[in-house]
Design a protein around this motif. Structure first.
Motif, PDB file in Angstrom:
ATOM      1  N   ARG A   1       0.899  -1.474  -0.072  1.00  0.00           N
ATOM      2  CA  ARG A   1       0.010   0.104   0.015  1.00  0.00           C
ATOM      3  C   ARG A   1       0.780   1.324   0.123  1.00  0.00           C
ATOM      4  O   ARG A   1       0.476   2.193  -0.542  1.00  0.00           O
ATOM      5  N   ALA A   2       2.174   0.992   0.638  1.00  0.00           N
ATOM      6  CA  ALA A   2       2.916   2.423   0.517  1.00  0.00           C
ATOM      7  C   ALA A   2       3.132   2.835  -0.844  1.00  0.00           C
ATOM      8  O   ALA A   2       3.914   4.065  -0.906  1.00  0.00           O
ATOM      9  N   THR A   3       3.541   2.074  -1.598  1.00  0.00           N
ATOM     10  CA  THR A   3       3.683   2.172  -2.950  1.00  0.00           C
ATOM     11  C   THR A   3       2.589   2.987  -3.790  1.00  0.00           C
ATOM     12  O   THR A   3       2.969   3.685  -5.056  1.00  0.00           O
ATOM     13  N   THR A   4       1.347   2.943  -3.245  1.00  0.00           N
ATOM     14  CA  THR A   4       0.116   3.446  -4.120  1.00  0.00           C
ATOM     15  C   THR A   4       0.381   4.903  -4.581  1.00  0.00           C
ATOM     16  O   THR A   4       0.267   5.442  -5.620  1.00  0.00           O
ATOM     17  N   ASP A   5       0.719   5.737  -3.425  1.00  0.00           N
ATOM     18  CA  ASP A   5       0.634   7.375  -3.517  1.00  0.00           C
ATOM     19  C   ASP A   5       1.820   7.624  -4.561  1.00  0.00           C
ATOM     20  O   ASP A   5       1.603   8.504  -5.379  1.00  0.00           O
ATOM     21  N   VAL A   6       3.015   7.106  -4.430  1.00  0.00           N
ATOM     22  CA  VAL A   6       4.230   7.374  -5.167  1.00  0.00           C
ATOM     23  C   VAL A   6       3.759   6.940  -6.731  1.00  0.00           C
ATOM     24  O   VAL A   6       3.882   7.972  -7.698  1.00  0.00           O
ATOM     25  N   ARG A   7       3.269   5.949  -6.902  1.00  0.00           N
ATOM     26  CA  ARG A   7       2.840   5.164  -8.404  1.00  0.00           C
ATOM     27  C   ARG A   7       1.752   6.369  -8.851  1.00  0.00           C
ATOM     28  O   ARG A   7       1.922   6.742 -10.185  1.00  0.00           O
ATOM     29  N   ASP A   8       0.657   6.517  -8.275  1.00  0.00           N
ATOM     30  CA  ASP A   8      -0.206   7.396  -8.641  1.00  0.00           C
ATOM     31  C   ASP A   8       0.223   8.732  -9.129  1.00  0.00           C
ATOM     32  O   ASP A   8      -0.185   9.325  -9.988  1.00  0.00           O
ATOM     33  N   LEU A   9       1.033   9.244  -8.323  1.00  0.00           N
ATOM     34  CA  LEU A   9       1.636  10.836  -8.615  1.00  0.00           C
ATOM     35  C   LEU A   9       2.598  10.679  -9.810  1.00  0.00           C
ATOM     36  O   LEU A   9       2.368  11.512 -10.593  1.00  0.00           O
ATOM     37  N   ASP A  10       3.355   9.637  -9.845  1.00  0.00           N
ATOM     38  CA  ASP A  10       4.059   9.416 -11.123  1.00  0.00           C
ATOM     39  C   ASP A  10       3.313   9.333 -12.359  1.00  0.00           C
ATOM     40  O   ASP A  10       3.528   9.969 -13.424  1.00  0.00           O
ATOM     41  N   VAL A  11       2.150   8.735 -12.370  1.00  0.00           N
ATOM     42  CA  VAL A  11       1.241   8.575 -13.580  1.00  0.00           C
ATOM     43  C   VAL A  11       0.730   9.984 -13.882  1.00  0.00           C
ATOM     44  O   VAL A  11       0.411  10.288 -15.101  1.00  0.00           O
ATOM     45  N   GLN A  12      -0.014  10.606 -12.844  1.00  0.00           N
ATOM     46  CA  GLN A  12      -0.526  11.896 -13.249  1.00  0.00           C
ATOM     47  C   GLN A  12       0.501  12.778 -13.605  1.00  0.00           C
ATOM     48  O   GLN A  12       0.304  13.501 -14.721  1.00  0.00           O
ATOM     49  N   ILE A  13       1.838  13.095 -13.237  1.00  0.00           N
ATOM     50  CA  ILE A  13       2.758  13.798 -13.714  1.00  0.00           C
ATOM     51  C   ILE A  13       3.411  13.337 -15.021  1.00  0.00           C
ATOM     52  O   ILE A  13       3.200  14.318 -15.914  1.00  0.00           O
ATOM     53  N   ALA A  14       3.209  12.183 -15.281  1.00  0.00           N
ATOM     54  CA  ALA A  14       3.660  11.650 -16.633  1.00  0.00           C
ATOM     55  C   ALA A  14       2.720  12.026 -17.828  1.00  0.00           C
ATOM     56  O   ALA A  14       2.943  12.801 -18.925  1.00  0.00           O
TER      57      ALA A  14
END
Length: 334
Positions: free
Chosen positions: A82-95
Motif C-alpha cells: 500500500r505504501a507504493t500507491t501514492d508514489v505510483r499514482d503521482l508518477d502516472v499523473q505527472i507523466a
C-alpha cells in the motif's frame, strides 16, 4: 546465483509446489527492491508489480500456505504494498500532464505545468513516507517469508490412507473459486460509472491474471486468458487514473478561487501599494483558458475510457468465464 527450485503439477503436493512458486516471487520482489530509485518511476512500478504477484499468489493459495505463513507477515507485506500507491499514482499523473504539455505547448497548458510543480512536491513527501516504511519493514518481511515458505507441516491420520493433495487438482479448485468471484463481481457492475464495483472487479481480475501467469510455464495456451484479463485491468486502470487526476485538478480550481477571494478582500481592506502577480488569480486570465483546456482534455480522456469499459461490460455479459480460464489450462475439476 542459486538454482531455482523446480516443481511438477502432477507429482508435487500443493503444499510444496505453491511454496516453490511463492519463493520465486519473493526473489523477484527482492530483485525489484534492489533497483528501486527515487527518480525512476519504472523501478517503483516494477517493485509494485512484483509485490502484487506475490500477494496474489499467497492469497489464492492461502489454504495450503497458512500452516507456516504467519498472519503478521501477511499484514506487513500488505502495508508495504500500500505504501507504493501514492508514489505510483503521482508518477502516472505527472507523466500524463507532461505529455499533454509537450503535445499542446506550455503556453496553452500553463495550468498543467503549474499542477506538475505541485504534484512533484507531493511526490517528495510520498517518497519519504514510502522510504521510511520499507526501511523499517522490508528486510524483516523478506527474511520471514524466506523462512516461513521454506518448510511446511504434514499431518496424517494413520487410520486413513489419504494422500497429499496434488498441485493440479488444488489449482483447479482455487481457479474455479476465483473465476466464480470474478463472474459475480462483473455481474454486479451496473455501468462504467459504477466506480466502486469496477475497482473491486479489477482487483479480482488482477489477482487471477497474476496467478495464471505464474502457472504459465506448466500449463499451455494461457495467453488468451491472460490477455483478456489484462485488457480489462488496463481499461479500468486508465479510467481510474483519469478520474483521480480530474479530482486533483478540481482541487486546484478550488485553490485558485480561494486565492481570488483572498485577493479581493486584500484589495478592499489593505489596498497594497506593491505590485502583485495576478496571472493566476485575475478573472479571465490566460491561466483560466489553460485550465479550461486541461479540463476538456481530461473530460475527453474519461469519456473514451468509459466507452471502452462499457463496451467490455456489454461483451462479457454472456461470456463463460469458467471455460475461458479453465479450458486453456487443461485442468481437471473433478
Amino acid at each position: 546465483m542459486k538454482q531455482p527450485l523446480k516443481w511438477d503439477s502432477d507429482i508435487d503436493s500443493a503444499q510444496r509446489a505453491s511454496r516453490v512458486v511463492a519463493l520465486r516471487c519473493v526473489d523477484s520482489v527482492a530483485d525489484a527492491y534492489d533497483h528501486v530509485r527515487k527518480s525512476d518511476p519504472e523501478s517503483i512500478h516494477r517493485f509494485r508489480l512484483e509485490l502484487r504477484r506475490l500477494r496474489s499468489w499467497m492469497q489464492v493459495y492461502a489454504p495450503v500456505l497458512d500452516d507456516t505463513v504467519r498472519t503478521r507477515t501477511i499484514r506487513r507485506l500488505r502495508l508495504i504494498a500500500r505504501a507504493t500507491t501514492d508514489v505510483r499514482d503521482l508518477d502516472v499523473q505527472i507523466a500524463w500532464l507532461r505529455n499533454e504539455t509537450d503535445a499542446l505547448g506550455e503556453s496553452r497548458l500553463e495550468a498543467a505545468k503549474w499542477i506538475v510543480k505541485s504534484l512533484k512536491q507531493e511526490r517528495k513527501s510520498a517518497w519519504r513516507r514510502f522510504q521510511k516504511l520499507i526501511d523499517r519493514h522490508y528486510a524483516t518481511v523478506e527474511r520471514r517469508l524466506q523462512r516461513e515458505l521454506t518448510f511446511y507441516n504434514v499431518h496424517r491420520d494413520v487410520r486413513k490412507t489419504e494422500r497429499a493433495a496434488r498441485m493440479r487438482p488444488v489449482t483447479a479448485g482455487v481457479l474455479l473459486a476465483q473465476t466464480a468471484v470474478l463472474s459475480t463481481a462483473l455481474g454486479r457492475i451496473r455501468s462504467a460509472d459504477d466506480t466502486r464495483r469496477l475497482h473491486r472487479a479489477r482487483i479480482v481480475a488482477k489477482r487471477l491474471r497474476y496467478v495464471i501467469e505464474a502457472l504459465e510455464p506448466h500449463f499451455e495456451d494461457t495467453r488468451t486468458a491472460v490477455e483478456y484479463l489484462a485488457r480489462f485491468q488496463d481499461m479500468v486502470g486508465e479510467l481510474r487514473d483519469a478520474q483521480l487526476l480530474a479530482h486533483r485538478v478540481s482541487r486546484e480550481v478550488t485553490t485558485v478561487v480561494a486565492e481570488r477571494t483572498a485577493l479581493v478582500a486584500s484589495e478592499l481592506v489593505y489596498h497594497p501599494a506593491t505590485v502583485t502577480d495576478f496571472s493566476r488569480v485575475v478573472m479571465e486570465s490566460p491561466f483560466d483558458r489553460s485550465l479550461s483546456l486541461l479540463f476538456a482534455r481530461l473530460h475527453d480522456r474519461i469519456g473514451v475510457a468509459s466507452q471502452d469499459v462499457s463496451a467490455w461490460l456489454k461483451q462479457t455479459r454472456s461470456r463463460d468465464w469458467t471455460m475461458t480460464i479453465m479450458r486453456p489450462l487443461d485442468l481437471e475439476t473433478k
